[in-house]
Structures are given as structure tokens and as C-alpha cells.
Design a protein around this motif. Structure first.
Motif: not given
Length: 323
Positions: A52-62, A109-111
Motif C-alpha cells: 500500500g506504499k510506494k517504493m522507488h526502483v531505479y535501473s540503468k544499463g543492460t 512505512a509502518e511495518t
């Protein structure tokens, strides 16, 4: 005499009233600045929903390998902090950063900040972002504990582990040390505006200790802003105070014997009277896989601030040796 005492109390009362007004005013100003900055500095990656919350995921490269960078305790903006290492590693690999709850552009988060929740949330974020394993986990500092739990409970998802001066569960017993903790009042530093005030007075303690040009001005401006929003928030304080419990839960674990592990550590680490130091401890954590080894480097605990180029070369050799 009574008049003097009365006059003195009036001065104290008025002084306290002025101080209170200034504190409230500063807190309001800081809240307005936070709202403005959050509207200005947009997340460079994807925000996915977890619990129910938002987490930020960043990706770069192959590339054939997916390296997941895991941040150390209290690193306000992991994506920004890892920038030099991301730039180097992404030349040959896909590099991913999942910012835990309470960090960077992720929500609070509350967890509880248990090792189970830290790993579960990271796995969920990777899945929601459609980033498939198996992964090479690259934990910095306290995330070494989470990588140990991850590698033991989900070995099919972990191809290798590369530690950046990692904190591993066996370290406290090895050095006969006590776990760190944080006073609870620190969780009020950001919402009260005290963190922003500290940044305005002297931002050096909040920024990477790296040579000029290593980090862009935009990166440093965003790091300062996020440090004001997120510095020592309730999730970070709870995580710090959960370290003992998380170590107790993982201290009897070891990385799977056939899993390649590479550890970067500070070259000039403290040595005890009986000859123990970071290198000798990490050597006890190596697996029997031939590629496993310890690489000492001269630098800060945040080795990626100044040693990203050398680290990237070593990672490339390491990957080639077991691929």
C-alpha cells in the motif's frame, strides 16, 4: 527585590515566547520548502506499490547480469549516493537500486524494520518493477545482514554477493562488540526542520567526501534536499534499533558454499590486539567457490565515493571468473 525577580521572569518568559515563535516559524518554512522541493526533484526511476506504499526502483544499463545495489543505514538518497558506481557498472551490466522505505523517493512505512520485512519488501519491489533474477546482490554496510538472509532463504534468486565494506552477522561475535543504536528523538529531526537547519549551517556531513566533479551539482542539490526530508526519519531510527534482533536472527547463517562472494573493505581498518581486522573477518566469510575473495581498498567506509572505477574493474573480473 521582588520587582527585580518579576522583571527577570518577564525577560525569560518573553525570550521563551520569541524562541517558540521562531521554532514554529522555521518548522512551517521547512515544511513549505519540502513541498516545493518534492515538486521540483522528481524520482529518476519508477515508484511501485508495496504494502500500500510506494517504493522507488531505479535501473540503468543492460547486460547479462543484474546487479542490485543495497544501501547502508541512514544513506538519505541511495540512488544519488551510488551514482559514480552506477555509472561505472552500468557500462557492462544492468544496475538496479531499490530504495527501502524511509529512503530517497520511497515512502515511509509502518511495518517493523526486521530483516524479513526488509528483504520481502525489496523482492516485492523488484517483482513489481519486472526486474527478474537471479541477481548479484551488492550490499553496502548494514545491508550485508539483509544479503545474508536473502542468500539463505532464496538462493535460487542470488547468483553472487559483492559486499561494499559490508556488516555481516558474525562481526559482533568476532570482534566482541555491541550493536549500534539510535536515540528515538532523532526521528523528529526532519519533520521539525532541524535537519534542514543543520544542512544550511554545514552541509559537509550530509554529502559524499569525493573529489570535485565526482558528483554533479544537481546530484548534490538533490542530496541536500532529500537529507532535509528524510534524514534520520522514524524508519531509519527503527532500522538502527532493530540491528541486534536482525543479527541474532542471521548470525548462525553463512553464504551458500557454492555461491561466489567478493568483499571490498577499507585497507586501513582498525586491528585489535590479537590481530583481528576487517580483512581477517571477511576472510572467514568467504565461500569455497574459487572466485571468492577479499579486496582491500584505501578509502572511506563509503568506498564507492572515491573508488568506483577500481571497484567496477574488480567486479568485471569477478563476474568473468565464475560466468
Amino acid at each position: 527585590m521582588k520587582k527585580k525577580r518579576k522583571r527577570g521572569w518577564v525577560y525569560v518568559r518573553n525570550g521563551l515566547a520569541i524562541l517558540l515563535i521562531l521554532c514554529i516559524g522555521w518548522s512551517v518554512f521547512s515544511t513549505i520548502m519540502t513541498a516545493y522541493e518534492q515538486g521540483t526533484y522528481h524520482p529518476p526511476g519508477e515508484r511501485v506499490e508495496v504494502d500500500g506504499k510506494k517504493m522507488h526502483v531505479y535501473s540503468k544499463g543492460t547486460g547479462d547480469e543484474t546487479i542490485v545495489l543495497m544501501s547502508g543505514l541512514g544513506t538519505a538518497a541511495p540512488v544519488l549516493d551510488f551514482a559514480p558506481l552506477i555509472d561505472e557498472l552500468s557500462k557492462k551490466h544492468r544496475v538496479v537500486v531499490v530504495e527501502p522505505f524511509g529512503y530517497g523517493w520511497s515512502d515511509l512505512a509502518e511495518t517493523d524494520r526486521t530483516v524479513e520485512n526488509m528483504v520481502r519488501e525489496m523482492r516485492a519491489a523488484l517483482s513489481k518493477a519486472d526486474i527478474q533474477g537471479p541477481y548479484i546482490l551488492m550490499p553496502h554496510s548494514v545491508s550485508g545482514i539483509y544479503s545474508m538472509y536473502y542468500a539463505n532463504h532464496y538462493p535460487e534468486e542470488v547468483k553472487a554477493v559483492i559486499g561494499i565494506d559490508p556488516t555481516l552477522p558474525g562481526a559482533l561475535d568476532y570482534f566482541n562488540e555491541s550493536p549500534p543504536s539510535m536515540p528515538g528523538f532523532l526521528k523528529y529531526v526532519a519533520p521539525s526542520g532541524i535537519g534542514r537547519l543543520a544542512l544550511m549551517i554545514d552541509s559537509r556531513n550530509f554529502l559524499p567526501e569525493a573529489g570535485e566533479g565526482t558528483y554533479s551539482k544537481e546530484n548534490l542539490d538533490q542530496t541536500k534536499a532529500i537529507s532535509a526530508w528524510k534524514g534520520y526519519n522514524r524508519n531509519v531510527v527503527a532500522e538502527a534499533n532493530a540491528i541486534k534482533k536482525n543479527i541474532d536472527q542471521t548470525k548462525d547463517m553463512a553464504f551458500p558454499a557454492d555461491m561466489p562472494v567478493l568483499f571490498f573493505t577499507k585497507e586501513a581498518g582498525k586491528t585489535t590486539d590479537d590481530g583481528k581486522n576487517n580483512v581477517t573477518f571477511l576472510e572467514t566469510q568467504l565461500t569455497t567457490e574459487p572466485a571468492s575473495r577479499v579486496v582491500p581498498l584505501d578509502g572511506h567506509h563509503y568506498l564507492h565515493w572515491t573508488r568506483s572505477v577500481e571497484m567496477s574493474r574488480e567486479v568485471d573480473r569477478f563476474v568473468e571468473s565464475f560466468r
